[in-house]
Write a protein that holds these residues in place. Structure first.
Motif, PDB file in Angstrom:
ATOM      1  N   LEU A  15       0.816  -1.217   0.000  1.00 51.57           N
ATOM      2  CA  LEU A  15       0.000   0.000   0.000  1.00 51.57           C
ATOM      3  C   LEU A  15       0.851   1.269   0.000  1.00 51.57           C
ATOM      4  N   GLU A  16       2.116   1.162   0.354  1.00 53.99           N
ATOM      5  CA  GLU A  16       2.996   2.328   0.316  1.00 53.99           C
ATOM      6  C   GLU A  16       3.293   2.755  -1.119  1.00 53.99           C
ATOM      7  N   ASP A  17       3.020   1.866  -2.073  1.00 53.89           N
ATOM      8  CA  ASP A  17       3.214   2.213  -3.489  1.00 53.89           C
ATOM      9  C   ASP A  17       2.034   2.983  -4.064  1.00 53.89           C
ATOM     10  N   GLY A  18       0.871   2.846  -3.459  1.00 53.11           N
ATOM     11  CA  GLY A  18      -0.291   3.566  -3.964  1.00 53.11           C
ATOM     12  C   GLY A  18      -1.556   3.182  -3.237  1.00 53.11           C
ATOM     13  N   LEU A  19      -2.299   4.185  -2.825  1.00 53.89           N
ATOM     14  CA  LEU A  19      -3.605   3.955  -2.229  1.00 53.89           C
ATOM     15  C   LEU A  19      -4.390   5.247  -2.232  1.00 53.89           C
ATOM     16  N   SER A  20      -5.672   5.098  -2.043  1.00 54.52           N
ATOM     17  CA  SER A  20      -6.552   6.244  -1.834  1.00 54.52           C
ATOM     18  C   SER A  20      -7.567   5.843  -0.778  1.00 54.52           C
ATOM     19  N   TRP A  21      -7.622   6.596   0.316  1.00 48.13           N
ATOM     20  CA  TRP A  21      -8.535   6.339   1.430  1.00 48.13           C
ATOM     21  C   TRP A  21      -9.405   7.569   1.579  1.00 48.13           C
ATOM     22  N   THR A  22     -10.698   7.393   1.386  1.00 41.19           N
ATOM     23  CA  THR A  22     -11.655   8.490   1.475  1.00 41.19           C
ATOM     24  C   THR A  22     -12.656   8.174   2.570  1.00 41.19           C
ATOM     25  N   VAL A  23     -12.848   9.123   3.482  1.00 43.25           N
ATOM     26  CA  VAL A  23     -13.798   8.955   4.583  1.00 43.25           C
ATOM     27  C   VAL A  23     -14.871  10.026   4.439  1.00 43.25           C
ATOM     28  N   VAL A  24     -16.128   9.595   4.460  1.00 44.32           N
ATOM     29  CA  VAL A  24     -17.255  10.502   4.274  1.00 44.32           C
ATOM     30  C   VAL A  24     -18.170  10.424   5.495  1.00 44.32           C
ATOM     31  N   GLN A  25     -18.475  11.599   6.054  1.00 48.69           N
ATOM     32  CA  GLN A  25     -19.416  11.713   7.170  1.00 48.69           C
ATOM     33  C   GLN A  25     -20.630  12.505   6.693  1.00 48.69           C
ATOM     34  N   PRO A  26     -21.697  11.820   6.277  1.00 46.30           N
ATOM     35  CA  PRO A  26     -22.898  12.548   5.863  1.00 46.30           C
ATOM     36  C   PRO A  26     -23.486  13.346   7.027  1.00 46.30           C
ATOM     37  N   LEU A  27     -23.905  14.579   6.744  1.00 45.03           N
ATOM     38  CA  LEU A  27     -24.535  15.428   7.749  1.00 45.03           C
ATOM     39  C   LEU A  27     -26.049  15.247   7.743  1.00 45.03           C
ATOM     40  N   ASN A  28     -26.558  14.620   6.698  1.00 44.35           N
ATOM     41  CA  ASN A  28     -27.978  14.366   6.545  1.00 44.35           C
ATOM     42  C   ASN A  28     -28.194  12.864   6.710  1.00 44.35           C
ATOM     43  N   GLU A  29     -28.973  12.460   7.691  1.00 45.57           N
ATOM     44  CA  GLU A  29     -29.184  11.041   7.973  1.00 45.57           C
ATOM     45  C   GLU A  29     -29.847  10.294   6.818  1.00 45.57           C
ATOM     46  N   PRO A  64     -11.094   1.795 -11.006  1.00 46.62           N
ATOM     47  CA  PRO A  64     -10.878   1.765  -9.553  1.00 46.62           C
ATOM     48  C   PRO A  64     -11.786   0.747  -8.868  1.00 46.62           C
ATOM     49  N   VAL A  65     -11.196  -0.014  -7.941  1.00 42.71           N
ATOM     50  CA  VAL A  65     -11.915  -1.012  -7.158  1.00 42.71           C
ATOM     51  C   VAL A  65     -11.877  -0.558  -5.700  1.00 42.71           C
ATOM     52  N   LEU A  66     -13.046  -0.466  -5.082  1.00 45.07           N
ATOM     53  CA  LEU A  66     -13.151   0.034  -3.711  1.00 45.07           C
ATOM     54  C   LEU A  66     -13.624  -1.047  -2.749  1.00 45.07           C
ATOM     55  N   LEU A  67     -12.971  -1.109  -1.593  1.00 46.18           N
ATOM     56  CA  LEU A  67     -13.537  -1.797  -0.444  1.00 46.18           C
ATOM     57  C   LEU A  67     -14.287  -0.732   0.342  1.00 46.18           C
ATOM     58  N   VAL A  68     -15.466  -1.059   0.816  1.00 45.19           N
ATOM     59  CA  VAL A  68     -16.306  -0.094   1.527  1.00 45.19           C
ATOM     60  C   VAL A  68     -16.419  -0.533   2.977  1.00 45.19           C
ATOM     61  N   SER A  69     -16.185   0.407   3.898  1.00 49.60           N
ATOM     62  CA  SER A  69     -16.271   0.125   5.324  1.00 49.60           C
ATOM     63  C   SER A  69     -17.239   1.106   5.976  1.00 49.60           C
ATOM     64  N   GLU A  70     -18.012   0.600   6.922  1.00 47.43           N
ATOM     65  CA  GLU A  70     -18.973   1.454   7.628  1.00 47.43           C
ATOM     66  C   GLU A  70     -18.532   1.653   9.066  1.00 47.43           C
ATOM     67  N   GLY A  71     -18.519   2.899   9.490  1.00 51.40           N
ATOM     68  CA  GLY A  71     -18.286   3.243  10.888  1.00 51.40           C
ATOM     69  C   GLY A  71     -19.561   3.848  11.435  1.00 51.40           C
ATOM     70  N   LEU A 177      -8.925   2.175  10.066  1.00 50.89           N
ATOM     71  CA  LEU A 177      -8.698   1.217   8.992  1.00 50.89           C
ATOM     72  C   LEU A 177      -8.203  -0.063   9.656  1.00 50.89           C
ATOM     73  N   ASP A 178      -9.040  -1.086   9.684  1.00 55.37           N
ATOM     74  CA  ASP A 178      -8.717  -2.347  10.334  1.00 55.37           C
ATOM     75  C   ASP A 178      -7.508  -2.991   9.669  1.00 55.37           C
ATOM     76  N   SER A 179      -6.566  -3.481  10.460  1.00 57.83           N
ATOM     77  CA  SER A 179      -5.323  -4.025   9.905  1.00 57.83           C
ATOM     78  C   SER A 179      -5.544  -5.292   9.078  1.00 57.83           C
ATOM     79  N   GLU A 180      -6.639  -6.002   9.295  1.00 57.13           N
ATOM     80  CA  GLU A 180      -6.927  -7.221   8.522  1.00 57.13           C
ATOM     81  C   GLU A 180      -7.611  -6.914   7.187  1.00 57.13           C
ATOM     82  N   TRP A 181      -8.206  -5.752   7.098  1.00 53.71           N
ATOM     83  CA  TRP A 181      -9.119  -5.459   6.001  1.00 53.71           C
ATOM     84  C   TRP A 181      -8.511  -5.551   4.604  1.00 53.71           C
ATOM     85  N   PRO A 182      -7.317  -5.016   4.332  1.00 56.96           N
ATOM     86  CA  PRO A 182      -6.808  -5.093   2.955  1.00 56.96           C
ATOM     87  C   PRO A 182      -6.595  -6.517   2.436  1.00 56.96           C
TER      88      PRO A 182
END
Length: 197
Positions: A15-29, A64-71, A177-182
Protein backbone atom coordinates in the motif's frame (compact mmCIF):
# COMPACT_ATOMS: atom_id res chain seq x y z
CA UNK A 1 -2.29 6.03 16.80
CA UNK A 2 0.70 6.70 14.51
CA UNK A 3 2.34 3.51 15.83
CA UNK A 4 -0.78 1.51 14.94
CA UNK A 5 -0.56 2.69 11.33
CA UNK A 6 3.22 2.12 11.25
CA UNK A 7 2.44 -1.53 12.01
CA UNK A 8 -0.35 -1.45 9.43
CA UNK A 9 2.02 -0.30 6.68
CA UNK A 10 4.71 -2.73 7.82
CA UNK A 11 2.17 -5.50 7.32
CA UNK A 12 0.80 -4.11 4.03
CA UNK A 13 3.92 -2.63 2.44
CA UNK A 14 2.34 -2.85 -1.02
CA UNK A 15 0.00 0.00 0.00
CA UNK A 16 3.00 2.33 0.32
CA UNK A 17 3.21 2.21 -3.49
CA UNK A 18 -0.29 3.57 -3.96
CA UNK A 19 -3.61 3.96 -2.23
CA UNK A 20 -6.55 6.24 -1.83
CA UNK A 21 -8.54 6.34 1.43
CA UNK A 22 -11.66 8.49 1.48
CA UNK A 23 -13.80 8.96 4.58
CA UNK A 24 -17.26 10.50 4.27
CA UNK A 25 -19.42 11.71 7.17
CA UNK A 26 -22.90 12.55 5.86
CA UNK A 27 -24.54 15.43 7.75
CA UNK A 28 -27.98 14.37 6.54
CA UNK A 29 -29.18 11.04 7.97
CA UNK A 30 -31.13 10.38 4.77
CA UNK A 31 -27.91 10.03 2.73
CA UNK A 32 -27.28 6.31 2.22
CA UNK A 33 -24.19 4.45 1.11
CA UNK A 34 -25.91 3.94 -2.26
CA UNK A 35 -26.21 7.73 -2.59
CA UNK A 36 -22.51 8.11 -1.83
CA UNK A 37 -21.57 5.37 -4.31
CA UNK A 38 -23.57 7.11 -7.06
CA UNK A 39 -21.75 10.36 -6.30
CA UNK A 40 -18.41 8.52 -6.39
CA UNK A 41 -19.38 7.11 -9.78
CA UNK A 42 -20.47 10.31 -11.50
CA UNK A 43 -24.19 9.93 -10.78
CA UNK A 44 -24.58 6.29 -11.89
CA UNK A 45 -24.85 3.21 -9.72
CA UNK A 46 -21.44 1.47 -9.86
CA UNK A 47 -20.88 -2.21 -10.47
CA UNK A 48 -20.87 -4.28 -7.28
CA UNK A 49 -19.52 -7.80 -7.06
CA UNK A 50 -17.71 -10.21 -4.76
CA UNK A 51 -14.01 -10.79 -5.38
CA UNK A 52 -12.39 -13.93 -4.05
CA UNK A 53 -9.03 -12.16 -3.60
CA UNK A 54 -9.70 -8.42 -3.91
CA UNK A 55 -6.08 -7.36 -3.46
CA UNK A 56 -4.91 -9.44 -6.43
CA UNK A 57 -8.02 -9.16 -8.61
CA UNK A 58 -8.28 -5.37 -8.28
CA UNK A 59 -5.05 -4.99 -10.25
CA UNK A 60 -6.63 -6.83 -13.19
CA UNK A 61 -9.38 -4.22 -13.54
CA UNK A 62 -8.98 -1.11 -15.69
CA UNK A 63 -11.14 0.79 -13.23
CA UNK A 64 -10.88 1.76 -9.55
CA UNK A 65 -11.91 -1.01 -7.16
CA UNK A 66 -13.15 0.03 -3.71
CA UNK A 67 -13.54 -1.80 -0.44
CA UNK A 68 -16.31 -0.09 1.53
CA UNK A 69 -16.27 0.13 5.32
CA UNK A 70 -18.97 1.45 7.63
CA UNK A 71 -18.29 3.24 10.89
CA UNK A 72 -20.66 5.08 13.20
CA UNK A 73 -22.31 7.57 10.81
CA UNK A 74 -19.22 7.37 8.60
CA UNK A 75 -18.18 5.53 5.45
CA UNK A 76 -14.67 4.66 4.31
CA UNK A 77 -13.63 3.83 0.75
CA UNK A 78 -10.25 2.18 0.13
CA UNK A 79 -9.19 2.12 -3.52
CA UNK A 80 -7.15 -1.03 -4.14
CA UNK A 81 -5.73 -0.83 -7.64
CA UNK A 82 -4.23 2.50 -8.63
CA UNK A 83 -3.81 4.91 -5.72
CA UNK A 84 -5.21 7.82 -7.71
CA UNK A 85 -7.52 9.96 -5.64
CA UNK A 86 -10.92 11.21 -6.58
CA UNK A 87 -11.15 14.21 -8.87
CA UNK A 88 -12.04 17.60 -7.42
CA UNK A 89 -15.36 17.41 -9.25
CA UNK A 90 -16.26 14.11 -7.55
CA UNK A 91 -15.03 15.33 -4.16
CA UNK A 92 -17.15 18.46 -4.43
CA UNK A 93 -20.23 16.40 -5.28
CA UNK A 94 -19.46 13.90 -2.53
CA UNK A 95 -19.09 16.72 0.03
CA UNK A 96 -22.54 18.19 -0.52
CA UNK A 97 -24.22 17.69 2.88
CA UNK A 98 -21.13 15.75 4.03
CA UNK A 99 -17.62 16.10 5.40
CA UNK A 100 -15.01 14.36 3.28
CA UNK A 101 -11.40 13.51 4.08
CA UNK A 102 -9.08 11.93 1.53
CA UNK A 103 -5.46 10.84 1.63
CA UNK A 104 -3.86 9.51 -1.52
CA UNK A 105 -0.55 8.70 -3.17
CA UNK A 106 0.56 6.59 -6.12
CA UNK A 107 3.70 5.34 -7.87
CA UNK A 108 4.34 8.82 -9.32
CA UNK A 109 3.97 10.56 -5.95
CA UNK A 110 0.92 12.74 -5.45
CA UNK A 111 1.09 12.61 -1.64
CA UNK A 112 -2.07 14.54 -0.86
CA UNK A 113 -4.43 14.97 2.07
CA UNK A 114 -7.54 17.12 1.78
CA UNK A 115 -10.79 18.08 3.40
CA UNK A 116 -14.01 19.02 1.59
CA UNK A 117 -17.38 20.09 2.98
CA UNK A 118 -20.47 21.94 1.84
CA UNK A 119 -19.68 21.35 -1.83
CA UNK A 120 -16.15 22.79 -1.78
CA UNK A 121 -12.59 21.76 -1.04
CA UNK A 122 -11.68 23.62 2.14
CA UNK A 123 -8.05 22.50 2.67
CA UNK A 124 -5.44 20.55 0.74
CA UNK A 125 -1.81 19.68 1.38
CA UNK A 126 0.29 18.24 -1.44
CA UNK A 127 3.64 16.47 -1.12
CA UNK A 128 3.13 16.14 2.62
CA UNK A 129 5.96 13.62 2.98
CA UNK A 130 8.56 16.13 1.74
CA UNK A 131 8.98 18.75 4.45
CA UNK A 132 10.63 21.31 2.17
CA UNK A 133 8.17 20.84 -0.73
CA UNK A 134 4.79 20.85 1.03
CA UNK A 135 2.18 22.96 -0.71
CA UNK A 136 -0.97 23.99 1.17
CA UNK A 137 -4.17 25.57 -0.06
CA UNK A 138 -7.30 26.62 1.76
CA UNK A 139 -7.88 27.21 5.46
CA UNK A 140 -4.59 26.41 7.26
CA UNK A 141 -6.36 25.80 10.59
CA UNK A 142 -8.07 22.67 9.20
CA UNK A 143 -4.78 20.81 8.75
CA UNK A 144 -2.96 22.36 11.73
CA UNK A 145 -3.10 19.13 13.74
CA UNK A 146 -1.74 17.12 10.82
CA UNK A 147 1.03 19.67 10.26
CA UNK A 148 2.01 19.32 13.95
CA UNK A 149 2.18 15.53 13.56
CA UNK A 150 4.40 15.86 10.49
CA UNK A 151 6.69 18.39 12.16
CA UNK A 152 7.28 15.96 15.05
CA UNK A 153 8.65 13.31 12.65
CA UNK A 154 12.12 13.06 11.13
CA UNK A 155 12.33 14.39 7.54
CA UNK A 156 13.00 10.91 6.06
CA UNK A 157 10.40 9.09 8.17
CA UNK A 158 8.11 8.47 5.20
CA UNK A 159 6.26 5.56 6.79
CA UNK A 160 5.65 7.76 9.81
CA UNK A 161 4.21 10.47 7.56
CA UNK A 162 1.89 8.00 5.80
CA UNK A 163 0.86 6.77 9.24
CA UNK A 164 0.29 10.32 10.50
CA UNK A 165 -2.17 10.98 7.65
CA UNK A 166 -4.27 7.98 8.66
CA UNK A 167 -3.96 8.76 12.37
CA UNK A 168 -5.08 12.36 11.76
CA UNK A 169 -8.13 11.28 9.74
CA UNK A 170 -9.05 8.69 12.37
CA UNK A 171 -8.67 11.24 15.18
CA UNK A 172 -10.86 13.69 13.25
CA UNK A 173 -13.58 11.29 12.06
CA UNK A 174 -13.43 8.28 14.39
CA UNK A 175 -13.06 6.04 11.31
CA UNK A 176 -10.19 3.58 11.53
CA UNK A 177 -8.70 1.22 8.99
CA UNK A 178 -8.72 -2.35 10.33
CA UNK A 179 -5.32 -4.02 9.91
CA UNK A 180 -6.93 -7.22 8.52
CA UNK A 181 -9.12 -5.46 6.00
CA UNK A 182 -6.81 -5.09 2.96
CA UNK A 183 -6.28 -8.89 2.91
CA UNK A 184 -9.96 -9.78 3.15
CA UNK A 185 -11.15 -12.63 0.89
CA UNK A 186 -14.52 -13.22 -0.75
CA UNK A 187 -15.40 -9.59 -0.16
CA UNK A 188 -17.94 -7.31 -1.78
CA UNK A 189 -16.26 -4.58 -3.81
CA UNK A 190 -17.46 -1.59 -5.79
CA UNK A 191 -15.99 -0.93 -9.24
CA UNK A 192 -16.23 2.62 -10.50
CA UNK A 193 -16.93 3.33 -14.16
CA UNK A 194 -14.50 6.19 -14.46
CA UNK A 195 -10.81 5.34 -13.98
CA UNK A 196 -10.04 9.03 -13.54
CA UNK A 197 -12.79 9.43 -10.92
Amino acid sequence: MIDYYRSFFERHQWLEDGLSWTVVQPLNEEITVDDLLRRLNGGCAPEQRVMEYPREEAGEEDRPVLLVSEGEGTWGFLELAYGFGLSDRVLIELSRESRVWMVTWHFNGGYTILYAAGGEIRARMRDFIFTEHRVENGDPSILAGFRAMLDALAPEDYRGKYSAAFAFIEATTGMDLDSEWPDVENAPVVILDNPAA
